[in-house]
Design a protein around this motif. Structure first.
Motif: not given
Length: 415
Positions: A12-15, A303-307, A316-323
């Motif tokens: 997805s976007i994060a990937g 192993l690494l994690l993202a998104g 509510h944070t308005g920052g999911g895709a940004v993060k």
């Protein structure tokens, strides 16, 4: 450090951003494993703070060719007798750009070098590690080795399960109803929708125990779609089994849930905004239960994690895709600076772990203030709204500033 193989689980976007980061950081071969065979048609919306966009554009993960729509303010309304829009509680600035998920994903997908292998319809069953690498095993039984595996496979991440067994999202006690549809339907509410609801406005329609967030997004063809999220506690008599991380996709909601939606939109929201949500067709409605967590580390061994695989913060944070995109910038930096694979996880974790924890905490504070312990909106005025918002501590609303940001993006107010 140059060369080597990287496997990205989740496309997805994060990937896609993580795969791009690995290439830019020096990886020789990058393969993305995505369980779905089509992500481009996903039509939900998302927002991005202007300052965060400017930073990500400078870093090479966003650009002006991605279709967007500019917002400037949030107007807050609460039900008040028969007033169609309700009573305006107040307004707050909202310097955000809005996007449609599918076209934004496509833009990122197209940025990947031609050498990237993108395997759709390839769900990963397990991830196995060793001192000198890792292997992803697909549902078809095949195994594929890599020097490093990046988990960008969402809140039910297989990679996180391998890195940190037992770490899982916790249900927050309420859900988000979601929907999106062509803006042309708004004419059913009146002849000139832009008069009642200016294009640059994001609406917060609030009621005791919840609120709806409503804004327009681009449709990719020069027009707009209506995108909305409705936060509320589901009726206690409905046993939805939400303690186990899950979602309720379009077409799976039963009569009791549709009745609950009709009651909230018809009796709790102001008439205009409730009617706007009701224009969503039943097969366009879905429910996203609210979960949150952050992994103890963003990296472990190979192993690494993202998104959302690393951190799930409430919307509510308005920052999911940004993060997720900022995670990619940190991945690129960690790759480029490392002398060998062993140096990547610690550098990446140091850059992103504290940010993830702060976003989770912000989401919890805003969830308490706006849903679980919401005020009596009938008496709230602009001054109280300002105090409520600042009291929730939204210094990271829209996402934290990228370290080292320069120019007009740095220091922009995030109120």
């Amino acid at each position: 450090m140059h060369g080597g193989t990287v496997a990205v689980v989740g496309g997805s976007i994060a990937g896609c951003a993580a795969a791009l980061a690995a290439h830019r950081g020096g990886a020789g071969e990058v393969t993305v494993y995505e369980r779905s065979d089509n992500l481009a048609d996903y039509g939900a919306g998302l927002g991005m703070h202007n300052a965060r966009y400017a930073e990500l554009e400078s870093a090479g993960y966003m650009d002006a060719d991605m279709p967007c729509l500019q917002l400037t303010r949030r107007r807050w309304y609460t039900r008040d007798g028969s007033l169609p829009l309700g009573r305006q509680v107040g307004e707050l600035p909202l310097p955000f750009r809005t996007y449609t998920w599918g076209p934004l994903w496509r833009e990122l997908r197209d940025r990947l070098p031609a050498t990237t292998v993108f395997r759709g319809n390839s769900p990963v069953r397990t991830v196995e590690t060793s001192p000198d690498g890792a292997a992803v095993r697909l549902e078809d039984g095949s195994a594929h080795r890599a020097d490093l595996v990046i988990g960008a496979d969402g809140y039910r991440s297989v990679v996180r399960g391998a890195a940190f067994p037992g770490v899982r999202p916790a249900y927050a006690g309420y859900v988000a109803w979601r929907g999106a549809y062509p803006a042309g339907r708004l004419t059913a509410l009146g002849p000139d929708p832009d008069t009642a609801w200016p294009v640059e406005d994001c609406v917060f329609a609030v009621f005791p125990g919840g609120h709806a967030v409503i804004y327009r997004i681009p449709d990719g063809e020069g027009g707009h779609r209506v995108n909305w999220v409705l936060y509320t506690v589901p009726p206690p008599e409905l046993d939805l089994g939400l303690d186990t991380p899950t979602s309720l996709p379009p077409g799976t909601l039963g009569e009791a849930l549709h009745a609950s939606f009709a009651q909230v939109t018809g009796e709790l929201l102001p008439p205009y905004w409730g009617g706007l949500l009701q224009l969503t067709q039943p097969d366009e409605l879905f429910i996203q239960p609210m979960y949150d967590f952050t992994a103890p580390h963003y990296g472990s061994g190979r192993l690494l994690l993202a998104g959302d695989a690393a951190t799930v913060a409430r919307p509510h944070t308005g920052g999911g895709a940004v993060k997720a995109l900022q995670d990619a910038t940190a991945l690129e930096t960690a790759f480029a600076a490392a002398a060998d694979w062993s140096e990547v996880p610690a550098a990446y974790d140091a850059a992103r772990g504290p940010v993830g924890a702060s976003m989770v905490e912000l989401g919890r504070r805003l969830g308490d203030a706006l849903v679980l312990r919401s005020p009596d909106w009938r008496t709230v005025e602009q001054g109280q709204l300002d105090a409520l918002w600042s009291g929730a501590g939204p210094s990271a609303f829209g996402g934290r500033e990228l370290p080292g940001a320069r120019g007009p993006a740095a220091g922009v107010a995030e109120r």
